[in-house]
Write a protein that holds these residues in place. Structure first.
Motif, mmCIF file in Angstrom:
data_model
loop_
_atom_site.group_PDB
_atom_site.id
_atom_site.type_symbol
_atom_site.label_atom_id
_atom_site.label_comp_id
_atom_site.label_asym_id
_atom_site.label_seq_id
_atom_site.Cartn_x
_atom_site.Cartn_y
_atom_site.Cartn_z
ATOM 1 N N UNK A 18 0.847 -1.193 0.000
ATOM 2 C CA UNK A 18 0.000 0.000 0.000
ATOM 3 C C UNK A 18 0.883 1.245 0.000
ATOM 4 N N UNK A 19 0.485 2.265 -0.763
ATOM 5 C CA UNK A 19 1.264 3.501 -0.836
ATOM 6 C C UNK A 19 1.481 4.120 0.544
ATOM 7 N N UNK A 20 0.500 3.970 1.415
ATOM 8 C CA UNK A 20 0.619 4.518 2.772
ATOM 9 C C UNK A 20 1.729 3.847 3.562
ATOM 10 N N UNK A 21 2.129 2.638 3.137
ATOM 11 C CA UNK A 21 3.147 1.880 3.873
ATOM 12 C C UNK A 21 4.512 1.922 3.200
ATOM 13 N N UNK A 22 4.653 2.780 2.175
ATOM 14 C CA UNK A 22 5.950 2.985 1.537
ATOM 15 C C UNK A 22 6.684 4.085 2.287
ATOM 16 N N UNK A 23 7.937 3.830 2.641
ATOM 17 C CA UNK A 23 8.694 4.754 3.480
ATOM 18 C C UNK A 23 10.000 5.164 2.804
ATOM 19 N N UNK A 24 10.585 6.282 3.216
ATOM 20 C CA UNK A 24 11.905 6.658 2.698
ATOM 21 C C UNK A 24 12.897 5.504 2.885
ATOM 22 N N UNK A 25 13.653 5.231 1.841
ATOM 23 C CA UNK A 25 14.578 4.098 1.867
ATOM 24 C C UNK A 25 14.071 2.929 1.045
ATOM 25 N N UNK A 26 12.740 2.815 0.895
ATOM 26 C CA UNK A 26 12.186 1.795 0.011
ATOM 27 C C UNK A 26 12.536 2.141 -1.432
ATOM 28 N N UNK A 27 12.514 1.136 -2.304
ATOM 29 C CA UNK A 27 12.847 1.364 -3.712
ATOM 30 C C UNK A 27 11.682 0.970 -4.621
ATOM 31 N N UNK A 28 11.344 1.871 -5.526
ATOM 32 C CA UNK A 28 10.251 1.669 -6.460
ATOM 33 C C UNK A 28 10.796 1.332 -7.841
#
Length: 418
Positions: free
Chosen positions: A281-291
């Motif tokens: 979920x977009x709400x659970x994407x945090x800085x440091x994650x990679x898209x």
């Protein structure tokens, strides 16, 4: 024959969903005893979660004051729960007005209070504010916040009252004052059941001819850049439906900025592909994650680090559905789905719609081909109405609404965005 296959596929799919509900558990039944936990009272000035009220993990941004002449005033509902005492010092009934989500959480809290302290009721000292008594961005102006006490006004109970409010499901609870507890909820527009997963109308997609155009310009039958889940490569997939299409809707979106300068905006419930985590979920994407992003004009894909995540308000809500189940938006690969935390399950659930879309497309092509063979019919071919769904249809797609209604009964709650 094709229609019979479509109905059979639908029946099999729903059977799998029901089976999954019983397999995954815990469900809504099962006779399992609830696990009793010792509740810890909040301390003065503590808030849960431990972030600002107007952030994504809490109740989100203020969307502006609601007056009695505002169209959004219709979204406020009165609460006449006899187990709640409303102070109503204005004498207008304003304290009883709130959003549906706030009402549900408040009624749950009222039950918890009576169970915790027999003979004591929940008391609301402040609800919707139409007189400008609070700070500029207060959620009281939108009916999304309440200040509560116990009916006996025993301040020794307020720490536990705050904890009970957290357990009741309020999105932000603050032991704000010695005289009350402040509770608030997310907006109705950002709640999972109403908004699903969307992008704003100004977001851009890539067409088959290399042209970029805004989602508000996208039409059924267009081919846009997507990703083949099996090969991990970019392909161009047909837009077969809009899960949601609401040009006038103003709502909250998550803005994710990446190291390479990409910026994608989507609702918190929308699914994104995250390195090492699958669809999230977009709400659970945090800085440091990679898209997963489109790197260059060669259309190769690569991973890009998220530097920032924040909430913004945007106009328009568009959720195109491609045959592939994925879409490239603002050079970032995203799922076409939302609400349920599984790309594979969501894609399988929309199989009947993909089959039906293929049937429509084949029928339209065959009809045009037969008419073109007749020289007398060539002049009227361009006037044949499109047999596919209307390009101007607005709101949430009926099939998506049906699936969501069914899945909330048969799937475990843990799979949904909460």
């Amino acid at each position: 024959m094709l229609l019979a296959r479509w109905l059979l596929a639908t029946q099999l799919l729903l059977g799998q969903l029901v089976g999954l509900a019983f397999a995954c558990g815990p469900g809504r039944g099962g006779g399992r005893r609830p696990i009793l936990r010792k509740l810890t009272p909040l301390v003065f000035k503590q808030h849960v979660p431990n972030v600002s009220e107007n952030t994504l993990p809490a109740s989100g941004l203020s969307e502006g004051r609601v007056s009695r002449n505002d169209n959004r005033f219709r979204d406020l509902v009165p609460n006449y729960n006899a187990d709640i005492i409303f102070k109503d010092e204005e004498g207008t009934g304003a304290d009883r007005l709130m959003t549906q989500r706030c009402k549900e959480k408040l009624n749950t809290l009222a039950i918890s209070v009576m169970n915790q302290w027999p003979g004591v009721k929940l008391r609301v000292t402040e609800g919707w504010d139409e007189e400008g008594k609070h700070a500029q961005d207060s959620l009281h102006y939108e009916g999304r916040a309440v200040d509560v006490t116990t009916s006996d006004r025993d301040r020794a109970k307020y720490g536990m009252l705050a904890r009970l409010a957290v357990e009741a499901g309020f999105d932000w609870v603050y032991y704000e004052s010695r005289s009350h507890i402040h509770c608030s909820v997310k907006s109705e527009s950002s709640s999972a059941g109403k908004s699903g997963g969307c992008f704003p109308g100004s977001s851009q997609v890539l067409g088959y001819d290399g042209r970029r155009f805004r989602l508000e310009e996208l039409r059924l039958g267009d081919f846009v850049a997507s990703m083949d889940v099996d090969s991990g490569k970019i392909l161009f997939s047909e837009v077969i439906a809009f899960i949601d299409r609401s040009p006038r809707k103003r709502q909250q979106f998550v803005l994710l900025n990446t190291r390479s300068g990409r910026a994608i905006r989507l609702t918190p419930t929308h699914l994104l592909l995250v390195h090492g985590r699958g669809t999230v979920f977009a709400a659970h994407v945090h800085p440091g994650d990679r898209l997963l992003i489109r790197l260059d004009i060669t259309s190769s894909l690569g991973w890009d680090e998220v530097l920032e995540s924040k909430l913004i308000l945007e106009q328009g809500a568009y959720a195109p559905l491609t045959m592939a189940g994925t879409i490239l938006v603002d050079d970032v690969i995203a799922s076409c789905y939302a609400l349920v935390d599984s790309q594979n399950l969501a894609h399988a659930a929309f199989l009947p719609l993909r089959i039906w879309s293929g049937f429509e497309s084949t029928f339209a092509s065959l009809r045009r081909h037969l008419l073109l063979k007749s020289s007398s019919s060539r002049q009227i071919v361009n006037t044949i109405p499109n047999t596919r769904a209307d390009n101007t249809t607005q709101g949430v797609h009926w099939y998506a609404s049906l699936l969501y209604s069914i899945s909330t009964y048969v799937l475990p709650k843990s799979m949904f965005y909460i």
